[in-house]
Enzyme design. Sequence first.
Site, mmCIF file in Angstrom:
data_model
loop_
_atom_site.group_PDB
_atom_site.id
_atom_site.type_symbol
_atom_site.label_atom_id
_atom_site.label_comp_id
_atom_site.label_asym_id
_atom_site.label_seq_id
_atom_site.Cartn_x
_atom_site.Cartn_y
_atom_site.Cartn_z
ATOM 1 N N ARG A 74 46.250 41.407 57.991
ATOM 2 C CA ARG A 74 47.307 42.697 57.893
ATOM 3 C C ARG A 74 47.800 42.599 56.600
ATOM 4 O O ARG A 74 48.293 41.806 56.169
ATOM 5 C CB ARG A 74 48.513 42.232 58.856
ATOM 6 C CG ARG A 74 49.377 43.279 58.798
ATOM 7 C CD ARG A 74 49.026 44.632 59.547
ATOM 8 N NE ARG A 74 48.895 44.612 60.695
ATOM 9 C CZ ARG A 74 48.054 45.417 61.518
ATOM 10 N NH1 ARG A 74 47.595 46.574 60.893
ATOM 11 N NH2 ARG A 74 47.546 45.382 62.767
ATOM 12 N N ARG A 102 35.288 44.392 58.357
ATOM 13 C CA ARG A 102 36.535 43.721 57.970
ATOM 14 C C ARG A 102 36.701 42.408 58.719
ATOM 15 O O ARG A 102 37.762 41.778 58.486
ATOM 16 C CB ARG A 102 37.838 44.669 58.051
ATOM 17 C CG ARG A 102 38.257 45.110 59.472
ATOM 18 C CD ARG A 102 39.454 45.915 59.440
ATOM 19 N NE ARG A 102 39.758 46.357 60.812
ATOM 20 C CZ ARG A 102 40.970 46.516 61.275
ATOM 21 N NH1 ARG A 102 41.922 46.909 60.501
ATOM 22 N NH2 ARG A 102 41.172 46.986 62.773
ATOM 23 N N HIS A 171 41.324 50.759 52.989
ATOM 24 C CA HIS A 171 42.787 50.877 53.830
ATOM 25 C C HIS A 171 43.814 50.194 52.919
ATOM 26 O O HIS A 171 44.216 49.160 53.339
ATOM 27 C CB HIS A 171 42.437 50.214 54.979
ATOM 28 C CG HIS A 171 43.467 50.703 56.061
ATOM 29 N ND1 HIS A 171 44.895 50.446 55.828
ATOM 30 C CD2 HIS A 171 43.488 51.226 57.317
ATOM 31 C CE1 HIS A 171 45.506 50.839 56.773
ATOM 32 N NE2 HIS A 171 44.679 51.231 57.894
ATOM 33 N N ASP A 214 51.580 58.869 59.938
ATOM 34 C CA ASP A 214 50.030 58.574 60.250
ATOM 35 C C ASP A 214 49.455 59.784 59.865
ATOM 36 O O ASP A 214 49.153 60.783 61.037
ATOM 37 C CB ASP A 214 49.743 57.753 61.244
ATOM 38 C CG ASP A 214 48.353 57.197 61.634
ATOM 39 O OD1 ASP A 214 47.464 57.517 60.717
ATOM 40 O OD2 ASP A 214 48.253 56.502 62.708
ATOM 41 N N GLU A 273 44.841 55.522 51.666
ATOM 42 C CA GLU A 273 43.632 55.050 52.061
ATOM 43 C C GLU A 273 42.512 56.363 51.495
ATOM 44 O O GLU A 273 42.612 57.349 51.755
ATOM 45 C CB GLU A 273 43.176 54.857 53.477
ATOM 46 C CG GLU A 273 44.474 54.009 54.043
ATOM 47 C CD GLU A 273 44.450 53.942 55.206
ATOM 48 O OE1 GLU A 273 43.368 54.200 55.993
ATOM 49 O OE2 GLU A 273 45.394 53.999 56.148
HETATM 50 O O1 TA6 Z 1 45.012 53.998 58.768
HETATM 51 C C1 TA6 Z 1 45.890 54.482 59.630
HETATM 52 C C2 TA6 Z 1 45.809 53.470 60.907
HETATM 53 O O2 TA6 Z 1 44.330 54.012 61.494
HETATM 54 C C3 TA6 Z 1 46.900 53.649 61.868
HETATM 55 O O3 TA6 Z 1 46.456 54.631 62.804
HETATM 56 C C4 TA6 Z 1 47.205 52.321 62.053
HETATM 57 O O4 TA6 Z 1 46.995 52.094 63.532
HETATM 58 C C5 TA6 Z 1 46.608 51.589 61.052
HETATM 59 O O5 TA6 Z 1 45.419 52.143 60.633
HETATM 60 C C6 TA6 Z 1 46.304 50.058 61.148
HETATM 61 O O6 TA6 Z 1 45.212 49.701 61.953
HETATM 62 P P1 TA6 Z 1 44.774 48.262 62.503
HETATM 63 O O7 TA6 Z 1 43.531 48.352 63.495
HETATM 64 O O8 TA6 Z 1 44.417 47.598 61.110
HETATM 65 O O9 TA6 Z 1 45.919 47.784 63.417
#
Ligand code: TA6
Length: 303
Positions: A74, A102, A171, A214, A273
């Site tokens: 994260r 990832r 991201h 988002d 992103e």
């Molecule tokens: O990029 C935005 C997103 O797709 C959100 O919808 C959000 O949930 C985030 O990425 C994080 O995703 P993750 O799978 O890393 O928890």
Amino acid sequence: MISHLMLTKTETLSQSVSLQIDNNRLPFLVIAHEKVTAVFSLHGGHLIHFQSAQLEPLIWLSKNAIFNGSKAIRGGVPICWPWFGTPKPSLGEKLPAHGFARNSEWTLASIEESSQGVALELTLSSSEATLALWPYQFELTLKATLNDQLTLQLVTENKDNKPFSYAGALHTYLNISEPESIHLSGLSEQFYNSLNNYQLESGDTTLLIDRPIDAVYKKSAGDIQLNDKQFKRTLVMTNTGNDSEVLWTPWREGAKAFVDMPDDGYQTMFCIESAITQGNGRQINIGEQHTLTSTIKQFSYKQ
Ligand code: TA6
């Protein structure tokens, strides 16, 4: 460098780059150069720290990030590939969100150093494990240039005997002082709002961070700027090879719901992103390549 990650050096790779392991024996590349410090997790090919000399850290990492390889880290710059978000049903069922890159083990391919910084290349190639999730032979290369600015170039090469299409994102979790101090500009006026059934909405080219966001913005015509009043710096992001920019903050309730983000984590991060999200993604013919990039320049106006 990262206070909540205990690393032990196992090998010196070059003057400024060493291989280090954490308690779970996962490998990290630690860059300690006069002009920049940075850390990559080879699990995910994931940049988890970046800080140019005299400046605040550029990249945010959750203090509760999980580093045992069971899920994506994260924070940092997760590489979402070869799909973005939930995969299209035609790709199969029970596939991981944001692809498998990832959560895969990457390999260090090269290191170059100069007085200005460090350039690294990390690679991920198709294997039995990836072919079980996505039936194409590929080579993915992350070219990272680390100095007074950050440049990430993700090169996708089709090594198969049929064309394929991919989607994805760099991201990037940016480190911010506090949401109230942030002013964003340079955005496209149209975005798909993921918090409203992915409706196409119109807005301003500027944005304040004062709620959950988002949104998949249509690719901006120029650079995106993030001004941080408290850090007294402006970040200028240039993205290429993308068809959209995704902006995201989970905000208060969202942060609480994540096991790997502190409740107040949303106060110090914001994601912008460089992404490929539209249609079936970007087609790559046999033997060809496509590059998705993000460059972030940092301008400090501290006295
Ligand atoms: O990029 C935005 C997103 O797709 C959100 O919808 C959000 O949930 C985030 O990425 C994080 O995703 P993750 O799978 O890393 O928890």
